[in-house]
Design a protein around this motif. Structure first.
Motif, mmCIF file in Angstrom:
data_model
loop_
_atom_site.group_PDB
_atom_site.id
_atom_site.type_symbol
_atom_site.label_atom_id
_atom_site.label_comp_id
_atom_site.label_asym_id
_atom_site.label_seq_id
_atom_site.Cartn_x
_atom_site.Cartn_y
_atom_site.Cartn_z
ATOM 1 N N MET A 1 12.700 -17.305 16.565
ATOM 2 C CA MET A 1 12.271 -15.969 16.961
ATOM 3 C C MET A 1 10.969 -16.056 17.763
ATOM 4 O O MET A 1 10.121 -16.894 17.487
ATOM 5 C CB MET A 1 12.079 -15.119 15.705
ATOM 6 C CG MET A 1 11.957 -13.634 15.985
ATOM 7 S SD MET A 1 12.026 -12.653 14.468
ATOM 8 C CE MET A 1 13.795 -12.652 14.167
ATOM 9 N N GLY A 2 10.826 -15.186 18.737
ATOM 10 C CA GLY A 2 9.593 -15.104 19.495
ATOM 11 C C GLY A 2 8.477 -14.509 18.649
ATOM 12 O O GLY A 2 8.729 -13.807 17.663
ATOM 13 N N HIS A 3 7.243 -14.763 19.043
ATOM 14 C CA HIS A 3 6.098 -14.316 18.251
ATOM 15 C C HIS A 3 6.048 -12.796 18.083
ATOM 16 O O HIS A 3 5.836 -12.297 16.974
ATOM 17 C CB HIS A 3 4.781 -14.809 18.868
ATOM 18 C CG HIS A 3 3.596 -14.409 18.064
ATOM 19 N ND1 HIS A 3 3.186 -15.121 16.960
ATOM 20 C CD2 HIS A 3 2.753 -13.349 18.179
ATOM 21 C CE1 HIS A 3 2.128 -14.506 16.430
ATOM 22 N NE2 HIS A 3 1.846 -13.439 17.154
ATOM 23 N N GLY A 4 6.238 -12.050 19.151
ATOM 24 C CA GLY A 4 6.166 -10.588 19.069
ATOM 25 C C GLY A 4 7.219 -10.009 18.158
ATOM 26 O O GLY A 4 6.928 -9.110 17.359
ATOM 27 N N HIS A 5 8.428 -10.516 18.245
ATOM 28 C CA HIS A 5 9.500 -10.028 17.382
ATOM 29 C C HIS A 5 9.236 -10.384 15.920
ATOM 30 O O HIS A 5 9.398 -9.551 15.027
ATOM 31 C CB HIS A 5 10.845 -10.606 17.826
ATOM 32 C CG HIS A 5 11.360 -9.993 19.078
ATOM 33 N ND1 HIS A 5 12.305 -10.613 19.863
ATOM 34 C CD2 HIS A 5 11.076 -8.819 19.700
ATOM 35 C CE1 HIS A 5 12.580 -9.845 20.907
ATOM 36 N NE2 HIS A 5 11.841 -8.751 20.831
ATOM 37 N N ALA A 6 8.831 -11.620 15.678
ATOM 38 C CA ALA A 6 8.539 -12.044 14.306
ATOM 39 C C ALA A 6 7.387 -11.226 13.724
ATOM 40 O O ALA A 6 7.459 -10.753 12.587
ATOM 41 C CB ALA A 6 8.201 -13.533 14.277
ATOM 42 N N ASN A 7 6.350 -11.045 14.499
ATOM 43 C CA ASN A 7 5.189 -10.295 14.040
ATOM 44 C C ASN A 7 5.562 -8.853 13.707
ATOM 45 O O ASN A 7 5.131 -8.311 12.686
ATOM 46 C CB ASN A 7 4.091 -10.342 15.104
ATOM 47 C CG ASN A 7 2.780 -9.829 14.598
ATOM 48 O OD1 ASN A 7 2.254 -10.310 13.604
ATOM 49 N ND2 ASN A 7 2.238 -8.836 15.280
ATOM 50 N N ALA A 8 6.363 -8.222 14.548
ATOM 51 C CA ALA A 8 6.781 -6.840 14.309
ATOM 52 C C ALA A 8 7.600 -6.724 13.024
ATOM 53 O O ALA A 8 7.374 -5.819 12.208
ATOM 54 C CB ALA A 8 7.586 -6.322 15.502
ATOM 55 N N LEU A 9 8.531 -7.643 12.829
ATOM 56 C CA LEU A 9 9.361 -7.618 11.613
ATOM 57 C C LEU A 9 8.521 -7.798 10.355
ATOM 58 O O LEU A 9 8.690 -7.074 9.375
ATOM 59 C CB LEU A 9 10.407 -8.728 11.660
ATOM 60 C CG LEU A 9 11.778 -8.375 12.173
ATOM 61 C CD1 LEU A 9 12.627 -9.620 12.279
ATOM 62 C CD2 LEU A 9 12.445 -7.347 11.298
ATOM 63 N N VAL A 10 7.637 -8.764 10.387
ATOM 64 C CA VAL A 10 6.802 -9.049 9.218
ATOM 65 C C VAL A 10 5.872 -7.874 8.932
ATOM 66 O O VAL A 10 5.751 -7.437 7.783
ATOM 67 C CB VAL A 10 6.014 -10.363 9.398
ATOM 68 C CG1 VAL A 10 5.042 -10.582 8.252
ATOM 69 C CG2 VAL A 10 6.977 -11.544 9.509
ATOM 70 N N ALA A 11 5.233 -7.345 9.957
ATOM 71 C CA ALA A 11 4.314 -6.226 9.763
ATOM 72 C C ALA A 11 5.031 -5.036 9.149
ATOM 73 O O ALA A 11 4.545 -4.423 8.184
ATOM 74 C CB ALA A 11 3.676 -5.827 11.089
ATOM 75 N N HIS A 12 6.195 -4.703 9.662
ATOM 76 C CA HIS A 12 6.940 -3.545 9.162
ATOM 77 C C HIS A 12 7.416 -3.784 7.739
ATOM 78 O O HIS A 12 7.336 -2.905 6.888
ATOM 79 C CB HIS A 12 8.120 -3.269 10.102
ATOM 80 C CG HIS A 12 8.672 -1.902 9.959
ATOM 81 N ND1 HIS A 12 9.659 -1.599 9.065
ATOM 82 C CD2 HIS A 12 8.372 -0.749 10.601
ATOM 83 C CE1 HIS A 12 9.969 -0.322 9.170
ATOM 84 N NE2 HIS A 12 9.182 0.228 10.098
ATOM 85 N N THR A 13 7.921 -4.971 7.469
ATOM 86 C CA THR A 13 8.444 -5.297 6.139
ATOM 87 C C THR A 13 7.333 -5.312 5.094
ATOM 88 O O THR A 13 7.491 -4.729 4.024
ATOM 89 C CB THR A 13 9.174 -6.648 6.161
ATOM 90 O OG1 THR A 13 10.203 -6.609 7.166
ATOM 91 C CG2 THR A 13 9.804 -6.964 4.813
#
Length: 68
Positions: A51-63
């Motif tokens: 996963m790209g950094h932006g996508h991973a970061n968004a998923l983790v932040a939301h979760t």
């Protein structure tokens, strides 16, 4: 007209399209992971799932904002 999605959730349609899994499945993986720190989970998504950094970061932040 619906209010546009903002914040981390705005990435969700492209995450599902690019990585082929529904957001709920990604969130489940994050929740069952033994990792607990934001950047540890981001790094795991990047290395283990490509996963790209932006996508991973968004998923983790939301979760994590929802609680594990």
């Amino acid at each position: 007209m619906a209010e546009p999605v903002k914040g981390p959730a705005s990435y969700f349609p492209s995450i599902e399209k690019k990585y082929g899994r529904p957001i709920a499945e990604w969130k489940d993986l994050i929740r069952v992971s033994p990792l607990t720190r934001h950047m540890e989970i981001v790094a795991w998504l990047k290395t283990e799932h490509g996963m790209g950094h932006g996508h991973a970061n968004a998923l983790v932040a939301h979760t994590l904002a929802e609680g594990r």
